[in-house]
Design a protein around this motif. Sequence first.
Motif, PDB file in Angstrom:
ATOM      1  N   LEU A  65     -27.307  21.934   5.970  1.00  0.00           N
ATOM      2  CA  LEU A  65     -25.974  21.723   5.398  1.00  0.00           C
ATOM      3  C   LEU A  65     -25.471  20.317   5.682  1.00  0.00           C
ATOM      4  O   LEU A  65     -24.924  19.647   4.785  1.00  0.00           O
ATOM      5  N   ALA A  66     -25.651  19.842   6.907  1.00  0.00           N
ATOM      6  CA  ALA A  66     -25.183  18.498   7.259  1.00  0.00           C
ATOM      7  C   ALA A  66     -25.933  17.426   6.482  1.00  0.00           C
ATOM      8  O   ALA A  66     -25.345  16.422   6.051  1.00  0.00           O
ATOM      9  N   LEU A  67     -27.247  17.618   6.280  1.00  0.00           N
ATOM     10  CA  LEU A  67     -28.035  16.650   5.515  1.00  0.00           C
ATOM     11  C   LEU A  67     -27.660  16.693   4.044  1.00  0.00           C
ATOM     12  O   LEU A  67     -27.567  15.649   3.383  1.00  0.00           O
ATOM     13  N   PHE A  68     -27.448  17.891   3.510  1.00  0.00           N
ATOM     14  CA  PHE A  68     -27.002  18.031   2.124  1.00  0.00           C
ATOM     15  C   PHE A  68     -25.671  17.311   1.917  1.00  0.00           C
ATOM     16  O   PHE A  68     -25.496  16.549   0.953  1.00  0.00           O
ATOM     17  N   THR A  69     -24.740  17.523   2.814  1.00  0.00           N
ATOM     18  CA  THR A  69     -23.438  16.863   2.729  1.00  0.00           C
ATOM     19  C   THR A  69     -23.582  15.357   2.842  1.00  0.00           C
ATOM     20  O   THR A  69     -22.967  14.593   2.085  1.00  0.00           O
ATOM     21  N   GLY A  70     -24.412  14.917   3.781  1.00  0.00           N
ATOM     22  CA  GLY A  70     -24.582  13.488   4.010  1.00  0.00           C
ATOM     23  C   GLY A  70     -25.135  12.749   2.814  1.00  0.00           C
ATOM     24  O   GLY A  70     -24.783  11.583   2.583  1.00  0.00           O
ATOM     25  N   PHE A  71     -25.989  13.401   2.009  1.00  0.00           N
ATOM     26  CA  PHE A  71     -26.596  12.729   0.860  1.00  0.00           C
ATOM     27  C   PHE A  71     -25.909  13.051  -0.458  1.00  0.00           C
ATOM     28  O   PHE A  71     -26.080  12.312  -1.428  1.00  0.00           O
ATOM     29  N   SER A  72     -25.145  14.117  -0.535  1.00  0.00           N
ATOM     30  CA  SER A  72     -24.421  14.412  -1.775  1.00  0.00           C
ATOM     31  C   SER A  72     -23.147  13.578  -1.888  1.00  0.00           C
ATOM     32  O   SER A  72     -22.776  13.145  -2.980  1.00  0.00           O
ATOM     33  N   ALA A  73     -22.498  13.333  -0.763  1.00  0.00           N
ATOM     34  CA  ALA A  73     -21.216  12.614  -0.782  1.00  0.00           C
ATOM     35  C   ALA A  73     -21.325  11.186  -1.328  1.00  0.00           C
ATOM     36  O   ALA A  73     -20.528  10.787  -2.190  1.00  0.00           O
ATOM     37  N   PRO A  74     -22.281  10.367  -0.890  1.00  0.00           N
ATOM     38  CA  PRO A  74     -22.314   8.977  -1.390  1.00  0.00           C
ATOM     39  C   PRO A  74     -22.603   8.869  -2.882  1.00  0.00           C
ATOM     40  O   PRO A  74     -22.199   7.894  -3.521  1.00  0.00           O
ATOM     41  N   PHE A  75     -23.285   9.873  -3.457  1.00  0.00           N
ATOM     42  CA  PHE A  75     -23.736   9.768  -4.849  1.00  0.00           C
ATOM     43  C   PHE A  75     -22.973  10.674  -5.808  1.00  0.00           C
ATOM     44  O   PHE A  75     -23.365  10.795  -6.968  1.00  0.00           O
ATOM     45  N   CYS A  76     -21.892  11.306  -5.356  1.00  0.00           N
ATOM     46  CA  CYS A  76     -21.257  12.305  -6.215  1.00  0.00           C
ATOM     47  C   CYS A  76     -20.507  11.680  -7.394  1.00  0.00           C
ATOM     48  O   CYS A  76     -20.095  12.398  -8.309  1.00  0.00           O
ATOM     49  N   GLY A  77     -20.328  10.363  -7.426  1.00  0.00           N
ATOM     50  CA  GLY A  77     -19.688   9.718  -8.578  1.00  0.00           C
ATOM     51  C   GLY A  77     -20.667   9.137  -9.572  1.00  0.00           C
ATOM     52  O   GLY A  77     -20.318   8.241 -10.345  1.00  0.00           O
ATOM     53  N   GLN A  78     -21.885   9.676  -9.600  1.00  0.00           N
ATOM     54  CA  GLN A  78     -22.963   9.041 -10.337  1.00  0.00           C
ATOM     55  C   GLN A  78     -22.855   9.200 -11.859  1.00  0.00           C
ATOM     56  O   GLN A  78     -23.402   8.393 -12.601  1.00  0.00           O
ATOM     57  N   LEU A  79     -22.156  10.236 -12.347  1.00  0.00           N
ATOM     58  CA  LEU A  79     -22.182  10.531 -13.774  1.00  0.00           C
ATOM     59  C   LEU A  79     -20.993   9.988 -14.556  1.00  0.00           C
ATOM     60  O   LEU A  79     -21.131   9.624 -15.722  1.00  0.00           O
ATOM     61  N   ASN A  80     -19.827   9.941 -13.967  1.00  0.00           N
ATOM     62  CA  ASN A  80     -18.616   9.576 -14.708  1.00  0.00           C
ATOM     63  C   ASN A  80     -18.435   8.064 -14.733  1.00  0.00           C
ATOM     64  O   ASN A  80     -17.426   7.517 -14.285  1.00  0.00           O
ATOM     65  N   ILE A  81     -19.414   7.368 -15.293  1.00  0.00           N
ATOM     66  CA  ILE A  81     -19.442   5.912 -15.192  1.00  0.00           C
ATOM     67  C   ILE A  81     -18.650   5.224 -16.306  1.00  0.00           C
ATOM     68  O   ILE A  81     -18.219   4.079 -16.139  1.00  0.00           O
ATOM     69  N   GLN A  82     -18.425   5.893 -17.415  1.00  0.00           N
ATOM     70  CA  GLN A  82     -17.710   5.259 -18.531  1.00  0.00           C
ATOM     71  C   GLN A  82     -16.260   4.967 -18.152  1.00  0.00           C
ATOM     72  O   GLN A  82     -15.733   3.880 -18.428  1.00  0.00           O
ATOM     73  N   GLN A  83     -15.597   5.936 -17.512  1.00  0.00           N
ATOM     74  CA  GLN A  83     -14.199   5.738 -17.117  1.00  0.00           C
ATOM     75  C   GLN A  83     -14.065   4.627 -16.087  1.00  0.00           C
ATOM     76  O   GLN A  83     -13.130   3.805 -16.153  1.00  0.00           O
ATOM     77  N   GLN A  84     -14.992   4.585 -15.143  1.00  0.00           N
ATOM     78  CA  GLN A  84     -14.926   3.546 -14.117  1.00  0.00           C
ATOM     79  C   GLN A  84     -15.207   2.167 -14.711  1.00  0.00           C
ATOM     80  O   GLN A  84     -14.588   1.178 -14.303  1.00  0.00           O
ATOM     81  N   ALA A  85     -16.120   2.099 -15.662  1.00  0.00           N
ATOM     82  CA  ALA A  85     -16.398   0.820 -16.316  1.00  0.00           C
ATOM     83  C   ALA A  85     -15.155   0.295 -17.024  1.00  0.00           C
ATOM     84  O   ALA A  85     -14.849  -0.910 -16.969  1.00  0.00           O
ATOM     85  N   ALA A  86     -14.423   1.192 -17.684  1.00  0.00           N
ATOM     86  CA  ALA A  86     -13.189   0.787 -18.364  1.00  0.00           C
ATOM     87  C   ALA A  86     -12.125   0.364 -17.360  1.00  0.00           C
ATOM     88  O   ALA A  86     -11.384  -0.605 -17.593  1.00  0.00           O
ATOM     89  N   LEU A  87     -12.013   1.089 -16.257  1.00  0.00           N
ATOM     90  CA  LEU A  87     -10.995   0.781 -15.246  1.00  0.00           C
ATOM     91  C   LEU A  87     -11.244  -0.580 -14.598  1.00  0.00           C
ATOM     92  O   LEU A  87     -10.323  -1.409 -14.489  1.00  0.00           O
ATOM     93  N   TYR A  88     -12.466  -0.828 -14.163  1.00  0.00           N
ATOM     94  CA  TYR A  88     -12.768  -2.038 -13.399  1.00  0.00           C
ATOM     95  C   TYR A  88     -13.179  -3.220 -14.278  1.00  0.00           C
ATOM     96  O   TYR A  88     -13.368  -4.334 -13.770  1.00  0.00           O
ATOM     97  N   GLY A  89     -13.330  -2.989 -15.602  1.00  0.00           N
ATOM     98  CA  GLY A  89     -13.761  -4.065 -16.484  1.00  0.00           C
ATOM     99  C   GLY A  89     -15.192  -4.491 -16.237  1.00  0.00           C
ATOM    100  O   GLY A  89     -15.514  -5.682 -16.300  1.00  0.00           O
TER     101      GLY A  89
END
Length: 526
Positions: A65-89
Amino acid sequence: MTTPGSIEVAGDEKDSGIINNVASKPDLKTLDDGIILIPQPSSDPRDPLNWSFSKKVVIVSTLFLALFTGFSAPFCGQLNIQQQAALYGKTTVQITYFNSAASAGLATGGYVWWPLSKKFGRSSVIFWTLFGQLAAQIWAPLMTGHGQYAPYLVSRYFSAFFGVIVSILGPRYLVDMFFLHQRGRAFTVLHLALNFGASAGPTFAGFVAANAYWPVEYWWSVALTGFTIVIVFLFLEETTYDRNEGAINRTKPESWAKDRLETFFPGTKVVPTIPWTHVAQIAITPFKIAIAPVLLIIAGFDTISFGFYVALNALTPVWLQLPVKAGGIYGFTVTQNAAFTFVHWIGFIVGLLYGHFFSDRIPLWFVARNKGAWKPEYRLHVLWPTNFVLMPLGLGLVGIAMEYRLHWAVMAIAQLFVTIGSLVSIPVTVNYICECFRTHTVEATLVLNSMRLFLGLSINFYINPWIAAVGVGWVYGMMAFFSVLAFMFLIALMVWGHMIREMTPFRTSDSEEGQHVLAGREDHGF
């Protein structure tokens, strides 16, 4: 227990640096099927090797569980990239730089936490680093300003910097609790959490934020990290135990609360007391091990095989979500992309089943044909079907699907093959290195973990020039050929492994080569 009787000595056991358990010890403990227990457990119930199987399962589940949490947290924003691209230019490829920031955190965090674990105990360091990751996960969704792109990347670095801890310290728990013939399965189960976390994080986040603004995708991981802190506090135990004659080991207090306080606040009572000068010396050890030829060869293989898997995960959302009108092939929505990632889940199940049934059986099959004597290189033969066949085939199929704009099902099958190869290879190579550096498993794991991330860390920065030079199809085609070349490194170890291990400078550890795993002529494996 049965008595092994007379055991013939393998020819290379008399070489320096090889541990053996020859017939001069007639009281070797074995299983009913003739497998000799390595290492030999003591008669002390405090010895982790003597703990009940249910207790070991609880500890491994907590680490999972701790390893799953440790590696899921840093990458959990991997899919919603279009909105972030618009926000940050920024472009969508520039948004994926956060994967590189996270990889950098994974590559560097262990060099801080490993020395501290010798001072405060492994369990305490795991517990407190989870609080650091919790803070980083709260930090990321608050970065909603146009000029906060850089702070957002920094939050991903620190999330991984804190989250890497179990991938570094976890193998030591397994070596402490499990015998040689059990470790293949134990390593497979624990390292499933690593790959599963890196893929399931984006899956969950994609469904959570599919019809919402992107910061929402982080809050579920905040809750998960908080839950993990509680579970670690309740169930994780220190496995440090010295089997040397005359050694003094800790006796757990009868009070559960007192045991928890000693383990985590701050943890110095559950490990031998060492001065800070010794901690500084410990911090140098990984750099000595880093120049060992055997480690460099395994790291070369892992850098290519795992690095291409990380790169594939990081860039697939860009290829899948690129609108058709902009030249894309599939034009997936975030929800469709999240559903696509279930392909990785299938790969994890297949890889887990393969590892469970073959990661120990195949090495034992070779042992039975080597007069019962063990060689660490027997572990590597497990990877022939997954990394010599499936992984190159999968990378090649990705290139074909992209080049000829084939149906997304071809891309899915390709990703399935690559996922299986990655899941199977990591526990096998980590286990192999741990058994090559038996008394310095954490230091060796730390170096291997860092080196394996170099390619995944950097590929986002040069993928576009690479595509411009040879085309997207040949980018992945070249990856396929490189993965075959990387397997040649393993073949070299299979053939000349003993000689390569003997070339290690700054010798700090012995392997388990030459130990007899089978008491008689029993046939194991296939």
